[in-house]
Scaffold this motif. Structure first.
Motif, PDB file in Angstrom:
ATOM      1  N   ILE A 315       0.810  -1.222   0.000  1.00 53.43           N
ATOM      2  CA  ILE A 315       0.000   0.000   0.000  1.00 53.43           C
ATOM      3  C   ILE A 315       0.844   1.274   0.000  1.00 53.43           C
ATOM      4  O   ILE A 315       0.487   2.262  -0.620  1.00 53.43           O
ATOM      5  N   GLY A 316       1.991   1.262   0.664  1.00 44.87           N
ATOM      6  CA  GLY A 316       2.811   2.475   0.743  1.00 44.87           C
ATOM      7  C   GLY A 316       4.068   2.396  -0.097  1.00 44.87           C
ATOM      8  O   GLY A 316       5.038   3.112   0.136  1.00 44.87           O
ATOM      9  N   THR A 317       4.057   1.518  -1.098  1.00 44.94           N
ATOM     10  CA  THR A 317       5.273   1.311  -1.902  1.00 44.94           C
ATOM     11  C   THR A 317       5.125   1.987  -3.264  1.00 44.94           C
ATOM     12  O   THR A 317       4.061   1.941  -3.875  1.00 44.94           O
ATOM     13  N   ASN A 318       6.185   2.618  -3.741  1.00 49.77           N
ATOM     14  CA  ASN A 318       6.160   3.256  -5.060  1.00 49.77           C
ATOM     15  C   ASN A 318       6.323   2.211  -6.160  1.00 49.77           C
ATOM     16  O   ASN A 318       6.925   1.171  -5.944  1.00 49.77           O
ATOM     17  N   LYS A 319       5.817   2.561  -7.344  1.00 49.64           N
ATOM     18  CA  LYS A 319       5.882   1.604  -8.456  1.00 49.64           C
ATOM     19  C   LYS A 319       7.332   1.196  -8.766  1.00 49.64           C
ATOM     20  O   LYS A 319       7.610   0.013  -8.983  1.00 49.64           O
ATOM     21  N   ASP A 320       8.244   2.175  -8.782  1.00 53.62           N
ATOM     22  CA  ASP A 320       9.634   1.801  -9.129  1.00 53.62           C
ATOM     23  C   ASP A 320      10.229   0.848  -8.088  1.00 53.62           C
ATOM     24  O   ASP A 320      11.019  -0.036  -8.417  1.00 53.62           O
ATOM     25  N   GLU A 321       9.822   1.021  -6.827  1.00 49.78           N
ATOM     26  CA  GLU A 321      10.304   0.103  -5.790  1.00 49.78           C
ATOM     27  C   GLU A 321       9.737  -1.307  -6.007  1.00 49.78           C
ATOM     28  O   GLU A 321      10.425  -2.311  -5.820  1.00 49.78           O
ATOM     29  N   ILE A 322       8.466  -1.361  -6.412  1.00 54.47           N
ATOM     30  CA  ILE A 322       7.838  -2.668  -6.646  1.00 54.47           C
ATOM     31  C   ILE A 322       8.505  -3.363  -7.838  1.00 54.47           C
ATOM     32  O   ILE A 322       8.780  -4.567  -7.806  1.00 54.47           O
ATOM     33  N   ILE A 323       8.800  -2.586  -8.876  1.00 57.62           N
ATOM     34  CA  ILE A 323       9.448  -3.153 -10.065  1.00 57.62           C
ATOM     35  C   ILE A 323      10.821  -3.715  -9.704  1.00 57.62           C
ATOM     36  O   ILE A 323      11.178  -4.844 -10.064  1.00 57.62           O
ATOM     37  N   GLU A 324      11.559  -2.920  -8.945  1.00 58.12           N
ATOM     38  CA  GLU A 324      12.895  -3.359  -8.525  1.00 58.12           C
ATOM     39  C   GLU A 324      12.792  -4.670  -7.726  1.00 58.12           C
ATOM     40  O   GLU A 324      13.559  -5.614  -7.938  1.00 58.12           O
ATOM     41  N   HIS A 325      11.805  -4.703  -6.841  1.00 57.25           N
ATOM     42  CA  HIS A 325      11.603  -5.886  -6.007  1.00 57.25           C
ATOM     43  C   HIS A 325      11.246  -7.102  -6.883  1.00 57.25           C
ATOM     44  O   HIS A 325      11.771  -8.207  -6.692  1.00 57.25           O
ATOM     45  N   SER A 326      10.377  -6.882  -7.862  1.00 64.20           N
ATOM     46  CA  SER A 326       9.930  -8.016  -8.677  1.00 64.20           C
ATOM     47  C   SER A 326      11.093  -8.561  -9.518  1.00 64.20           C
ATOM     48  O   SER A 326      11.153  -9.747  -9.812  1.00 64.20           O
ATOM     49  N   LYS A 327      12.035  -7.678  -9.868  1.00 65.86           N
ATOM     50  CA  LYS A 327      13.221  -8.169 -10.594  1.00 65.86           C
ATOM     51  C   LYS A 327      14.047  -9.057  -9.686  1.00 65.86           C
ATOM     52  O   LYS A 327      14.556 -10.101 -10.100  1.00 65.86           O
ATOM     53  N   ARG A 328      14.185  -8.645  -8.437  1.00 66.86           N
ATOM     54  CA  ARG A 328      15.013  -9.416  -7.497  1.00 66.86           C
ATOM     55  C   ARG A 328      14.422 -10.796  -7.209  1.00 66.86           C
ATOM     56  O   ARG A 328      15.148 -11.757  -7.007  1.00 66.86           O
ATOM     57  N   ILE A 329      13.091 -10.893  -7.183  1.00 66.75           N
ATOM     58  CA  ILE A 329      12.494 -12.179  -6.802  1.00 66.75           C
ATOM     59  C   ILE A 329      12.145 -13.040  -8.020  1.00 66.75           C
ATOM     60  O   ILE A 329      11.587 -14.125  -7.875  1.00 66.75           O
ATOM     61  N   GLY A 330      12.442 -12.525  -9.211  1.00 71.24           N
ATOM     62  CA  GLY A 330      12.306 -13.361 -10.401  1.00 71.24           C
ATOM     63  C   GLY A 330      10.921 -13.412 -11.020  1.00 71.24           C
ATOM     64  O   GLY A 330      10.647 -14.289 -11.845  1.00 71.24           O
ATOM     65  N   THR A 331      10.045 -12.477 -10.648  1.00 68.97           N
ATOM     66  CA  THR A 331       8.702 -12.496 -11.246  1.00 68.97           C
ATOM     67  C   THR A 331       8.542 -11.466 -12.368  1.00 68.97           C
ATOM     68  O   THR A 331       7.607 -11.554 -13.161  1.00 68.97           O
ATOM     69  N   PHE A 332       9.445 -10.493 -12.436  1.00 72.33           N
ATOM     70  CA  PHE A 332       9.276  -9.363 -13.357  1.00 72.33           C
ATOM     71  C   PHE A 332       9.119  -9.803 -14.813  1.00 72.33           C
ATOM     72  O   PHE A 332       8.188  -9.374 -15.501  1.00 72.33           O
ATOM     73  N   ASP A 333      10.023 -10.673 -15.279  1.00 70.55           N
ATOM     74  CA  ASP A 333       9.993 -11.063 -16.693  1.00 70.55           C
ATOM     75  C   ASP A 333       8.679 -11.755 -17.071  1.00 70.55           C
ATOM     76  O   ASP A 333       8.227 -11.659 -18.209  1.00 70.55           O
ATOM     77  N   ILE A 334       8.085 -12.449 -16.121  1.00 67.67           N
ATOM     78  CA  ILE A 334       6.790 -13.083 -16.394  1.00 67.67           C
ATOM     79  C   ILE A 334       5.700 -12.011 -16.384  1.00 67.67           C
ATOM     80  O   ILE A 334       4.848 -11.954 -17.272  1.00 67.67           O
ATOM     81  N   SER A 335       5.754 -11.134 -15.401  1.00 71.01           N
ATOM     82  CA  SER A 335       4.704 -10.122 -15.239  1.00 71.01           C
ATOM     83  C   SER A 335       4.589  -9.184 -16.444  1.00 71.01           C
ATOM     84  O   SER A 335       3.509  -8.693 -16.745  1.00 71.01           O
ATOM     85  N   ILE A 336       5.719  -8.911 -17.108  1.00 71.38           N
ATOM     86  CA  ILE A 336       5.636  -7.946 -18.214  1.00 71.38           C
ATOM     87  C   ILE A 336       5.281  -8.606 -19.543  1.00 71.38           C
ATOM     88  O   ILE A 336       5.137  -7.919 -20.554  1.00 71.38           O
ATOM     89  N   ARG A 337       5.130  -9.917 -19.564  1.00 67.69           N
ATOM     90  CA  ARG A 337       4.670 -10.547 -20.799  1.00 67.69           C
ATOM     91  C   ARG A 337       3.297 -10.001 -21.149  1.00 67.69           C
ATOM     92  O   ARG A 337       2.443  -9.864 -20.275  1.00 67.69           O
ATOM     93  N   PRO A 338       3.061  -9.655 -22.416  1.00 69.05           N
ATOM     94  CA  PRO A 338       1.747  -9.108 -22.771  1.00 69.05           C
ATOM     95  C   PRO A 338       0.652 -10.133 -22.496  1.00 69.05           C
ATOM     96  O   PRO A 338       0.866 -11.334 -22.668  1.00 69.05           O
ATOM     97  N   ASP A 339      -0.483  -9.669 -21.999  1.00 68.68           N
ATOM     98  CA  ASP A 339      -1.593 -10.604 -21.790  1.00 68.68           C
ATOM     99  C   ASP A 339      -2.917  -9.877 -22.006  1.00 68.68           C
ATOM    100  O   ASP A 339      -2.941  -8.664 -22.184  1.00 68.68           O
ATOM    101  N   GLN A 340      -3.981 -10.647 -21.997  1.00 70.22           N
ATOM    102  CA  GLN A 340      -5.311 -10.066 -22.113  1.00 70.22           C
ATOM    103  C   GLN A 340      -5.950 -10.213 -20.740  1.00 70.22           C
ATOM    104  O   GLN A 340      -6.460 -11.259 -20.372  1.00 70.22           O
TER     105      GLN A 340
END
Ligand code: ATP
Ligand code: MG
Length: 388
Positions: A315-340
């Motif tokens: 709730i109190g986290t900025n988007k860039d912080e969340i993106i950085e975090h998702s890269k560290r935990i290995g979910t970012f590359d999946i999350s940015i895949r285009p989807d419907q």
């Protein structure tokens, strides 16, 4: 020459007084599951230390990855084990030193077992002098190239030079069970990771609009669940259809209110499933004011649809912080895949930012709510993930 044991130090769990054994047993169980296909002889615990005794062929990087992903651990280190005397210690050090390049070093001796003929200080001095003469390097107490740790135990001496950091937190399984709403986006997987790190067992729930759209969001949810399951070992992913609900909503509700109505349906379905699956809270990846549907007013309007607590670790986290975090935990590359994504169906660019619960309720009253919710739950499927 290989390390014979990996020693593990817990995080704050070590401080949990009377409940300590619950936390330690959970970490032991989690470590046993996490390494069950690797050459680990046994996993033991003595006072505030856990040890993994290794078979000869054990590969440290592979085991280290599994231990890192196990929450509740502060740090761990592979140790060489020698007989409890100075001569054996120096003999082993020769072998280590021959394989290591450094200009400065320090010796850090500890005596968890006091039953030894030298004090920590004497060990530091004697071993330090030996290393200086053997390698032509210099003692430097602050920021040395190499730190050599010597731990005097009850029956032997442990030596190590390499330490790994864990994520800390609590072992998964000690902080209750919750149902997480997981989209294919960047935020919700990070929110789930945070809750796992605090010891919560998390069931995942993904809403999709298949067959109105393709299966891409479902595939992403699968891949995300797999990554997150590296910390939980045994996960469930529920796939709930939203398309029939959306088709009813678009007939009755003006575009700017639709996202919020989708959300309120999602959260109601999530609550019902959660009760059924023995969860006591819901989790979302919302972050305050990140998008129009996440204003404080809209968050309150979503909360008003259910009784169960909704946890929002980001709730109190900025988007860039969340993106950085998702890269560290290995979910970012999946999350940015285009989807419907289901929530982008039939909604305007600018949804309402301050929805009143009463207005949303009046729309909902014109819909066959109970039937819509029950039908989605009936068609919800369950996928199981086992790791490793
Ligand atoms: P995320 O990156 O998690 O998708 P977001 O910034 O895109 O978040 P929204 O799309 O507004 O934000 O979603 C807010 C929250 O609602 C998500 O974090 C998630 O918890 C939940 N949610 C949204 N879409 C879905 C979905 N298809 N299935 C399950 N939960 C969802
Ligand atoms: Mg999203």
């Amino acid at each position: 020459m290989n390390p014979t044991t990996i020693l593990v130090k817990f995080h704050e769990t070590a401080l949990k007084g009377r409940n300590r054994h619950i936390f330690i047993n959970r970490i032991l169980d989690n470590l046993r599951v996490a390494t069950k296909d690797l050459p680990v002889k046994n996993i033991w615990h003595k006072r505030l230390i856990i040890g993994l005794s290794l078979h000869e062929e054990a590969k440290i990087p592979e085991i280290a990855k599994r231990i890192t992903n196990c929450f509740g651990i502060a740090k761990f280190y592979p140790v060489y084990e020698v007989e409890k005397n100075l001569e054996s210690t120096l003999n082993l050090l020769k072998e280590i030193l021959e394989q290591t390049k450094f200009d400065t070093f320090r010796i850090t001796a500890k005596r968890p077992s006091k039953n030894f003929n030298l004090t920590s200080d004497e060990i530091n001095r004697k071993v330090g002098t030996f290393v200086e003469e053997f390698t032509n390097s210099k003692v430097q107490l602050k920021n040395p190239d190499l730190e050599i740790f010597i731990e005097v135990m009850d029956n032997n001496i442990f030596i190590h030079t390499e330490e790994f950091k864990g994520f800390g937190g609590m072992p998964v399984g000690v902080s209750g069970r919750a149902m997480a709403l997981m989209s294919g986006g960047i935020d919700s997987p990070v929110a789930i990771w945070q809750m796992l790190k605090r010891g919560t067992t998390v069931d995942m729930l993904h809403f999709h609009s298949y067959p109105l759209v393709d299966k891409s969001s479902i595939e992403k949810a699968f891949d995300l669940a797999k990554i997150l399951n590296q910390h939980q070992y045994n996960s469930k992913l529920f796939l709930a259809p939203l398309s029939k609900i959306q088709q009813k909503i678009i007939v009755e509700v003006p575009p700017e209110y639709r996202v919020l109505l989708y959300r309120r349906f999602m959260i109601r379905i999530a609550e019902k499933l959660a009760i059924h699956k023995k969860s006591i809270a819901l989790i979302t990846g919302e972050s305050l004011a990140q998008v129009a549907s996440q204003t404080l007013e809209n968050i309150a309007a979503i909360d008003a649809a259910v009784k169960m607590p909704i946890l929002r670790p980001l709730i109190g986290t900025n988007k860039d912080e969340i993106i950085e975090h998702s890269k560290r935990i290995g979910t970012f590359d999946i999350s940015i895949r285009p989807d419907q994504d289901c929530c982008s169906l039939f909604v305007p660019k600018h949804p309402i930012t301050a929805a009143k619960a009463e207005i949303l309720e009046s729309f909902e009253n014109s819909l066959p709510m109970k039937e819509m919710i029950e039908s989605s739950i009936e068609q919800t499927t369950e996928e199981k993930f086992i790791y490793p």
